[in-house]
Scaffold this motif. Structure first.
Motif, PDB file in Angstrom:
ATOM      1  N   LEU A  55      16.949  41.520  50.519  1.00 52.56           N
ATOM      2  CA  LEU A  55      16.456  41.812  51.608  1.00 52.56           C
ATOM      3  C   LEU A  55      15.767  43.063  51.436  1.00 52.56           C
ATOM      4  N   ARG A  56      14.388  43.241  51.671  1.00 49.07           N
ATOM      5  CA  ARG A  56      13.891  44.582  51.485  1.00 49.07           C
ATOM      6  C   ARG A  56      13.042  45.123  52.594  1.00 49.07           C
ATOM      7  N   GLY A  57      13.830  45.401  53.731  1.00 46.75           N
ATOM      8  CA  GLY A  57      13.193  45.772  54.959  1.00 46.75           C
ATOM      9  C   GLY A  57      12.566  44.752  55.767  1.00 46.75           C
ATOM     10  N   VAL A  58      13.300  43.804  56.241  1.00 43.87           N
ATOM     11  CA  VAL A  58      13.027  42.608  56.909  1.00 43.87           C
ATOM     12  C   VAL A  58      12.941  43.071  58.533  1.00 43.87           C
ATOM     13  N   ASP A  59      11.826  42.610  59.237  1.00 40.34           N
ATOM     14  CA  ASP A  59      11.741  42.660  60.502  1.00 40.34           C
ATOM     15  C   ASP A  59      11.508  41.056  61.258  1.00 40.34           C
ATOM     16  N   LEU A  60      12.346  40.763  62.259  1.00 40.08           N
ATOM     17  CA  LEU A  60      12.294  39.494  62.853  1.00 40.08           C
ATOM     18  C   LEU A  60      12.738  39.564  64.293  1.00 40.08           C
ATOM     19  N   SER A  61      12.067  39.038  65.247  1.00 37.09           N
ATOM     20  CA  SER A  61      12.571  38.846  66.449  1.00 37.09           C
ATOM     21  C   SER A  61      12.426  37.630  67.038  1.00 37.09           C
ATOM     22  N   LEU A  62      13.364  37.396  67.969  1.00 36.38           N
ATOM     23  CA  LEU A  62      13.518  35.645  68.595  1.00 36.38           C
ATOM     24  C   LEU A  62      13.418  35.975  70.009  1.00 36.38           C
ATOM     25  N   GLU A  63      12.951  35.231  70.717  1.00 33.41           N
ATOM     26  CA  GLU A  63      12.790  35.333  72.335  1.00 33.41           C
ATOM     27  C   GLU A  63      13.770  34.321  72.920  1.00 33.41           C
ATOM     28  N   ALA A  64      14.261  34.207  73.943  1.00 33.73           N
ATOM     29  CA  ALA A  64      15.352  33.288  74.603  1.00 33.73           C
ATOM     30  C   ALA A  64      14.374  32.071  74.857  1.00 33.73           C
ATOM     31  N   GLY A  65      14.902  30.859  74.329  1.00 34.13           N
ATOM     32  CA  GLY A  65      14.385  29.588  74.438  1.00 34.13           C
ATOM     33  C   GLY A  65      13.309  29.441  73.404  1.00 34.13           C
ATOM     34  N   GLU A  66      13.047  30.231  72.634  1.00 32.33           N
ATOM     35  CA  GLU A  66      12.100  29.989  71.304  1.00 32.33           C
ATOM     36  C   GLU A  66      12.953  29.392  70.244  1.00 32.33           C
ATOM     37  N   THR A  67      12.164  28.692  69.335  1.00 33.18           N
ATOM     38  CA  THR A  67      12.695  28.136  68.093  1.00 33.18           C
ATOM     39  C   THR A  67      11.832  28.525  66.875  1.00 33.18           C
ATOM     40  N   LEU A  68      12.583  29.330  65.835  1.00 34.48           N
ATOM     41  CA  LEU A  68      11.888  29.890  64.773  1.00 34.48           C
ATOM     42  C   LEU A  68      12.460  29.330  63.491  1.00 34.48           C
ATOM     43  N   ALA A  69      11.541  28.822  62.764  1.00 33.60           N
ATOM     44  CA  ALA A  69      12.167  28.650  61.380  1.00 33.60           C
ATOM     45  C   ALA A  69      11.883  29.383  60.127  1.00 33.60           C
ATOM     46  N   LEU A  70      12.904  29.653  59.532  1.00 25.45           N
ATOM     47  CA  LEU A  70      12.836  30.530  58.329  1.00 25.45           C
ATOM     48  C   LEU A  70      12.755  29.958  57.095  1.00 25.45           C
ATOM     49  N   THR A  71      11.699  29.807  56.283  1.00 32.01           N
ATOM     50  CA  THR A  71      11.598  29.016  55.066  1.00 32.01           C
ATOM     51  C   THR A  71      11.541  30.108  53.950  1.00 32.01           C
ATOM     52  N   GLY A  72      11.776  29.522  52.610  1.00 26.76           N
ATOM     53  CA  GLY A  72      11.867  30.415  51.291  1.00 26.76           C
ATOM     54  C   GLY A  72      12.323  29.638  50.327  1.00 26.76           C
ATOM     55  N   GLU A  73      11.893  30.041  48.981  1.00 27.35           N
ATOM     56  CA  GLU A  73      12.745  29.363  47.951  1.00 27.35           C
ATOM     57  C   GLU A  73      14.086  29.551  48.034  1.00 27.35           C
ATOM     58  N   SER A  74      14.726  28.816  47.127  1.00 20.16           N
ATOM     59  CA  SER A  74      16.226  28.822  46.760  1.00 20.16           C
ATOM     60  C   SER A  74      16.639  30.203  46.263  1.00 20.16           C
ATOM     61  N   GLY A  75      17.547  30.712  46.747  1.00 19.97           N
ATOM     62  CA  GLY A  75      18.011  32.320  46.342  1.00 19.97           C
ATOM     63  C   GLY A  75      17.054  33.355  46.931  1.00 19.97           C
ATOM     64  N   SER A  76      16.296  33.180  47.856  1.00 19.11           N
ATOM     65  CA  SER A  76      15.410  34.054  48.300  1.00 19.11           C
ATOM     66  C   SER A  76      15.940  35.080  49.692  1.00 19.11           C
ATOM     67  N   GLY A  77      17.369  34.384  49.827  1.00 19.57           N
ATOM     68  CA  GLY A  77      17.991  35.272  50.821  1.00 19.57           C
ATOM     69  C   GLY A  77      18.091  34.637  52.330  1.00 19.57           C
ATOM     70  N   LYS A  78      17.635  33.617  52.570  1.00 20.25           N
ATOM     71  CA  LYS A  78      17.627  33.086  53.856  1.00 20.25           C
ATOM     72  C   LYS A  78      18.825  32.785  54.539  1.00 20.25           C
ATOM     73  N   SER A  79      19.817  32.459  53.658  1.00 21.71           N
ATOM     74  CA  SER A  79      21.101  32.470  54.322  1.00 21.71           C
ATOM     75  C   SER A  79      21.712  33.736  54.398  1.00 21.71           C
ATOM     76  N   THR A  80      21.655  34.525  53.669  1.00 16.61           N
ATOM     77  CA  THR A  80      22.145  36.099  53.671  1.00 16.61           C
ATOM     78  C   THR A  80      21.398  36.582  54.957  1.00 16.61           C
ATOM     79  N   LEU A  81      20.073  36.585  55.281  1.00 17.04           N
ATOM     80  CA  LEU A  81      19.704  37.026  56.412  1.00 17.04           C
ATOM     81  C   LEU A  81      20.068  36.391  57.645  1.00 17.04           C
ATOM     82  N   LEU A  82      20.563  35.020  57.619  1.00 16.83           N
ATOM     83  CA  LEU A  82      21.111  34.381  58.871  1.00 16.83           C
ATOM     84  C   LEU A  82      22.529  35.096  59.189  1.00 16.83           C
ATOM     85  N   HIS A  83      23.284  35.332  58.018  1.00 19.72           N
ATOM     86  CA  HIS A  83      24.674  35.609  58.299  1.00 19.72           C
ATOM     87  C   HIS A  83      24.632  37.362  58.583  1.00 19.72           C
TER      88      HIS A  83
END
Length: 223
Positions: A27-55
């Motif tokens: 992860l190289r400087g990720v910005d992300l925000s989520l509002e109450a009641g909002e649904t946000l999908a995070l996509t990307g190739e396998s190994g792109s760091g999606k689960s790491t970012l979630l954790h």
């Protein structure tokens, strides 16, 4: 935290992992925000760091740099014990592998995190059980349930604690297409009802299209 603040806010999050050839940036400087009641999908190739970012968003893993605010609180400055307390009360995670406790029946699995958070409310639990069609399964143990039923229990357990932030890592990845669609319908319905913010990692364009917003993770950055 005020009503205008995001329930989840990441700024400049960086993470690298060690290798024989030195640190490998994920992860190289990720910005992300989520509002109450909002649904946000995070996509990307396998190994792109999606689960790491979630954790990192859920305080399950530490960032190397950057800020993570959950319900207005910067969890990167907290001790391990204080961060665990935030996870207990404000964040819930639904994993692809269900992660139910095999020695507990369905009713006790559903109430597990809510009890830890001191938020067990029988009325809330009953609504979740009914909504997810689990009324006849409460005395059963996880091994007696289908994959779809186990994932419904995992969703009920996550929402029973009334978290502000719900993190879901490929929550329908182990389910057949029909069951996956049904579980996703139920998950989105409950998120809308509870007002929790949902960050969902998925490789499926169909699932991503059902979220309010979509972010794509590539080469350690989101777009």
């Amino acid at each position: 935290m005020t009503d205008a603040d995001p329930v989840l806010d990441l700024r400049g999050v960086q993470k690298s992992f060690a290798s024989a050839d030195g640190p490998v940036p994920v992860l190289r400087g990720v910005d992300l925000s989520l509002e109450a009641g909002e649904t946000l999908a995070l996509t990307g190739e396998s190994g792109s760091g999606k689960s790491t970012l979630l954790h990192i968003a859920g305080g399950l893993e530490n960032a190397d740099a950057g800020q993570v605010r959950v319900a207005g609180q910067d969890i990167t400055t907290l001790s391990d014990a204080a961060r665990a307390a935030v996870r207990c009360t404000d964040v819930a995670v639904v994993f692809q592998q269900f992660n139910l406790i095999p020695s507990l029946n369905v009713a006790d699995n559903i109430g597990f995190q809510a009890r830890l958070a001191g938020r067990l409310d029988p009325a809330v639990t009953d609504r979740l059980v009914q909504h997810l069609g689990l009324t006849d399964q409460l005395r059963k143990y996880p091994e007696a349930l289908s994959g779809g039923q186990q994932q419904r229990v995992a969703i009920a357990r996550a929402l029973a604690a009334r978290p502000r932030v719900l993190l879901a890592d490929e929550p329908t990845g182990n389910l057949d297409e029909g069951t996956a669609a049904d579980v996703l319908d139920q998950l989105l319905g409950l998120v809308a009802e509870t007002g929790a913010g949902l960050l969902l990692v998925t490789h499926s364009p169909t699932i991503a299209a059902r979220m309010d917003r979509r972010l794509h993770l590539s080469q350690g950055r989101v777009a």
